[in-house]
Design a protein around this motif. Sequence first.
Motif, PDB file in Angstrom:
ATOM      1  N   ASN A  60      -4.240   5.711   8.075  1.00  0.00           N
ATOM      2  CA  ASN A  60      -3.794   6.978   7.479  1.00  0.00           C
ATOM      3  C   ASN A  60      -4.098   8.109   8.451  1.00  0.00           C
ATOM      4  O   ASN A  60      -4.737   7.886   9.484  1.00  0.00           O
ATOM      5  N   SER A  87       4.069   3.779   4.405  1.00  0.00           N
ATOM      6  CA  SER A  87       2.858   2.948   4.442  1.00  0.00           C
ATOM      7  C   SER A  87       3.137   1.517   3.981  1.00  0.00           C
ATOM      8  O   SER A  87       2.408   0.590   4.353  1.00  0.00           O
ATOM      9  N   GLU A  93       0.861  -1.192   0.000  1.00  0.00           N
ATOM     10  CA  GLU A  93       0.000   0.000   0.000  1.00  0.00           C
ATOM     11  C   GLU A  93       0.895   1.239   0.000  1.00  0.00           C
ATOM     12  O   GLU A  93       1.588   1.499   0.976  1.00  0.00           O
ATOM     13  N   LYS A  94       0.917   1.971  -1.109  1.00  0.00           N
ATOM     14  CA  LYS A  94       1.820   3.126  -1.183  1.00  0.00           C
ATOM     15  C   LYS A  94       1.029   4.421  -1.008  1.00  0.00           C
ATOM     16  O   LYS A  94       0.188   4.755  -1.816  1.00  0.00           O
ATOM     17  N   GLN A  95       1.294   5.124   0.064  1.00  0.00           N
ATOM     18  CA  GLN A  95       0.647   6.430   0.277  1.00  0.00           C
ATOM     19  C   GLN A  95       1.681   7.548   0.163  1.00  0.00           C
ATOM     20  O   GLN A  95       2.854   7.337   0.447  1.00  0.00           O
ATOM     21  N   GLU A  96       1.207   8.731  -0.229  1.00  0.00           N
ATOM     22  CA  GLU A  96       2.094   9.898  -0.339  1.00  0.00           C
ATOM     23  C   GLU A  96       2.511  10.359   1.047  1.00  0.00           C
ATOM     24  O   GLU A  96       1.732  10.246   1.998  1.00  0.00           O
ATOM     25  N   TRP A  97       3.671  10.905   1.187  1.00  0.00           N
ATOM     26  CA  TRP A  97       4.095  11.464   2.476  1.00  0.00           C
ATOM     27  C   TRP A  97       5.022  12.644   2.261  1.00  0.00           C
ATOM     28  O   TRP A  97       5.786  12.677   1.298  1.00  0.00           O
ATOM     29  N   LYS A 149      -3.423  16.254   5.658  1.00  0.00           N
ATOM     30  CA  LYS A 149      -1.992  15.998   5.520  1.00  0.00           C
ATOM     31  C   LYS A 149      -1.418  16.016   6.925  1.00  0.00           C
ATOM     32  O   LYS A 149      -1.924  16.727   7.798  1.00  0.00           O
ATOM     33  N   THR A 175      -7.023   0.485   5.668  1.00  0.00           N
ATOM     34  CA  THR A 175      -5.640   0.906   5.853  1.00  0.00           C
ATOM     35  C   THR A 175      -5.566   2.014   6.901  1.00  0.00           C
ATOM     36  O   THR A 175      -6.569   2.607   7.259  1.00  0.00           O
TER      37      THR A 175
END
Length: 575
Positions: free
Chosen positions: A176, A142, A128-132, A182, A174
């Motif tokens: 977050n 993530s 699971e790729k989330q922006e950071w 943000k 997931t």
Amino acid sequence: MVNLTIDGKKVSVPGQTTIMEAAESVGIHIPRLCYLKDLNEIAACRVCVVEVDGKDKLITSCNNVVLEGMEVKTNSKKVRSHRKTTVELLLSQHSNKCVSCARNQNCSLQDLTYDLNIREIPYEEHLEKQEWNNNFPLIRDSTRCIKCMRCIQVCDKMQSLNVWGLEGTGARTTVNVTGGRKIEDANCSLCGQCITHCPVGALSERDDTEKAWNALEDETKTVVVQVAPAVRASWAEQMGLSEEEAPVGKIFDALKKMGADYVFDTVFGADLTIMEEASEFLERFTAGDLKERPMFTSCCPGWVRFVKTEFPHMLSSLSTAKSPQQMFGAVMKSYFAEKIGKNPNDIVAISVMPCVAKKAEREMDMYYGEFAGHETDIVITTRELTRMIKSAHINVSNLENIPSDNPMEDGTGAGVIFGATGGVMEAALRTAYFTLKGENPPNDAFLRVRNDGSKDGSGIRESEFDIDGVKVRTAVVSGLGNTRELLERIDKGEANYDFVEVMACPGGCVGGGGQIIHDGQEKAFERGKKLYKLDDNYEYRCSHDNPDIKKLYDEYLGKPLSFKAHMLLHTEHKI
Ligand code: HC1
Ligand code: SF4
């Protein structure tokens, strides 16, 4: 008492004991990943399953209690096979690039994989790729999250901030930042408790070690490094040294070997903070302005971030005294720069802190005389320090216990206990007592503000002291959930104090978010005791007795709260 057998061993425990705790009581360790006592007992990972009474269905041991006559097997073939499949499935959703992970060699999933002898993962990988925002001091990867929910519970139950939550449903569930925010907009205090409670490497501090190396290797710069009180109580845990083998002087030696030009002890900065803060307290206290009561300590940047977002109307009650980190930085770039004949712009001030929020606190500008950038340039955590020592291939058993440098060498017991909950209050009261009575207090005068974690664990300590006929009501609190509770009582007029110490992390800086991680273990109070032991052995136990502090006032600042002291050592807290 309830009688049962676990792995053939007879066990007798009180009713309502969980199977996991009953096993622990006879030395049987049941593997787990998500479990955290009193915080996360939700059986999310299902690693702690056991077989009961030979039944087909396995049950989780962290949230099922013992029953009379139970026969529990914690490591039967069925249990092992179920556990292995569970971990294999977790691994299929977890980035397994262990060698480049901040938690390599200190990861519960890695340990469990090894223990279960998992050599390959029979399921398809799904990450699971989330922006950071990787500039933020708190980093989340993530692809390493195992959805154990610990961060959610720690941030919610312990710190009352609800930064983390679940999103999505079913297989797409997931973790977050809540509310689609943000991280930089999420009111995160940067306490780092979610990092130290994460069993894997999904959460970490921003790594600033390269910045530190670049400065240390830059011949045009004079690099000065300060080391916070709490760091000395934890660094040895990672370096394989005993408490006796790890005095702060060995950290100084390691820093010099890595290229630091000057090394200092933040304990000096803490003494300076006390000089200013105790004077400010007495000034506010005797002015009798009730609106200004209580005065809150302001040295913990996690707490300062919390009050700004959660209780902004209380901001003016914070002490204007900067933290020891920032005061020390300001003194390094003014008094010390003059002493060594350097332009402050050519000085790089690095600090080693047990804290992640200190990385954000350093953003404060240095306004004095000629503009000289930031007071503190680079902040690394205790964990980053140990990584640097390792990458420099320093043999810690050869380190010497060297003193810090002049002319800010001396420290006191008052400064060293800053790192433990109650320490700032006790240090300030010692100096306030001296100011009011003209003599130092007995050594045990303010022991009541300490919290050794053994009492009720409430995290709030209330006391009242009579100093020369003056009644001072104090409160000491650590952990932001406890802090919220206390502030709400103050807001409602249910609690009245003159002086309040707040530390964002339970147990104070010794339990800081930048300290060495021991998964599932509480170390803060044990480390706090080490600092109190150091206090007992200091030649000077009161900040106002520190000879180098006296010299600094004589030669440079004049007296506490002077114009120069205000310019260098105080700040205005703004939203
Ligand atoms: Fe702390 Fe402080 S006690 S805030 O925890 O006031 O980080 O150790 O350095 O600045 O002294 C941290 C510790 C530290 C400051 C001091
Ligand atoms: Fe919550 Fe502290 Fe983690 Fe921020 S650093 S998300 S406040 S636990």
